[in-house]
Scaffold this motif. Sequence first.
Motif, PDB file in Angstrom:
ATOM      1  N   VAL A  77       5.871  -6.126  -1.804  1.00 17.49           N
ATOM      2  CA  VAL A  77       5.573  -4.785  -1.292  1.00 17.49           C
ATOM      3  C   VAL A  77       4.724  -4.874  -0.020  1.00 17.49           C
ATOM      4  O   VAL A  77       5.015  -4.210   0.986  1.00 17.49           O
ATOM      5  N   VAL A  78       3.678  -5.708  -0.044  1.00 18.88           N
ATOM      6  CA  VAL A  78       2.811  -5.857   1.130  1.00 18.88           C
ATOM      7  C   VAL A  78       3.585  -6.467   2.292  1.00 18.88           C
ATOM      8  O   VAL A  78       3.447  -6.040   3.445  1.00 18.88           O
ATOM      9  N   TYR A  79       4.426  -7.456   2.005  1.00 17.12           N
ATOM     10  CA  TYR A  79       5.225  -8.114   3.043  1.00 17.12           C
ATOM     11  C   TYR A  79       6.126  -7.106   3.755  1.00 17.12           C
ATOM     12  O   TYR A  79       6.122  -7.008   4.981  1.00 17.12           O
ATOM     13  N   VAL A  80       6.886  -6.359   2.993  1.00 15.30           N
ATOM     14  CA  VAL A  80       7.825  -5.395   3.580  1.00 15.30           C
ATOM     15  C   VAL A  80       7.070  -4.297   4.332  1.00 15.30           C
ATOM     16  O   VAL A  80       7.425  -3.953   5.468  1.00 15.30           O
ATOM     17  N   ALA A  81       6.026  -3.772   3.715  1.00 17.63           N
ATOM     18  CA  ALA A  81       5.269  -2.683   4.348  1.00 17.63           C
ATOM     19  C   ALA A  81       4.584  -3.148   5.631  1.00 17.63           C
ATOM     20  O   ALA A  81       4.682  -2.472   6.670  1.00 17.63           O
ATOM     21  N   ALA A  82       3.910  -4.283   5.583  1.00 14.55           N
ATOM     22  CA  ALA A  82       3.190  -4.769   6.767  1.00 14.55           C
ATOM     23  C   ALA A  82       4.161  -5.176   7.878  1.00 14.55           C
ATOM     24  O   ALA A  82       3.947  -4.846   9.042  1.00 14.55           O
ATOM     25  N   PHE A  84       7.238  -4.145   8.414  1.00 13.33           N
ATOM     26  CA  PHE A  84       7.874  -2.956   8.965  1.00 13.33           C
ATOM     27  C   PHE A  84       6.895  -2.157   9.819  1.00 13.33           C
ATOM     28  O   PHE A  84       7.228  -1.734  10.930  1.00 13.33           O
ATOM     29  N   TYR A  85       5.689  -1.948   9.322  1.00 15.40           N
ATOM     30  CA  TYR A  85       4.690  -1.165  10.037  1.00 15.40           C
ATOM     31  C   TYR A  85       4.342  -1.801  11.389  1.00 15.40           C
ATOM     32  O   TYR A  85       4.369  -1.126  12.430  1.00 15.40           O
ATOM     33  N   LYS A  88       7.174  -1.759  14.000  1.00 14.86           N
ATOM     34  CA  LYS A  88       7.298  -0.482  14.693  1.00 14.86           C
ATOM     35  C   LYS A  88       6.269  -0.347  15.810  1.00 14.86           C
ATOM     36  O   LYS A  88       6.525   0.295  16.823  1.00 14.86           O
ATOM     37  N   GLY A  98       2.566  -8.860  10.902  1.00 14.34           N
ATOM     38  CA  GLY A  98       2.721  -8.296   9.558  1.00 14.34           C
ATOM     39  C   GLY A  98       2.965  -9.369   8.510  1.00 14.34           C
ATOM     40  O   GLY A  98       2.431  -9.305   7.400  1.00 14.34           O
ATOM     41  N   ALA A 102       0.593 -10.361   5.275  1.00  9.52           N
ATOM     42  CA  ALA A 102       1.100 -10.562   3.917  1.00  9.52           C
ATOM     43  C   ALA A 102       0.726 -11.940   3.381  1.00  9.52           C
ATOM     44  O   ALA A 102       0.394 -12.079   2.198  1.00  9.52           O
TER      45      ALA A 102
END
Length: 130
Positions: A77-82, A84-85, A88, A98, A102
């Motif tokens: 979850v942290v990997y994907v969120a960081a 992606f964030y 961007k 990111g 993670a």
Amino acid sequence: MFSISLVLGAVGYIVTIWISPYFLEFFYSDWAVESLELVYITTATAIISVLSTVVQPFNLRFNKISWQIYMSGLHLVVYVAAAFYFYKIDGLKGFTFGVLVAAVFKLIMQLCVFMLNYLRSQTVKGSKGG
């Protein structure tokens, strides 16, 4: 074992940063300048991931398997969120940052779970009069 890995990781980081410009210029001369911007972050990410891998067998050995499932899921979850964030915000450089975030999160989480359960086991041993 962790302290040896930490020292080797620091030495590896310095050596990698030192030789990267030469290798990148030789193998990827068209992309060398752009690639050098990412070397610091990606090298740190690799070394932190290795340190996390050193701690992981201790968590697997001394903790319930459910801890590993929770840690892997949370890391995902942290990997994907960081990733992606930060992608961007700053493109490829943001993505690599990111991934670094993670990796640091995973290492801290692995160490915290190990220490928490280690301290708990010491408390149980101490209360039994061991």
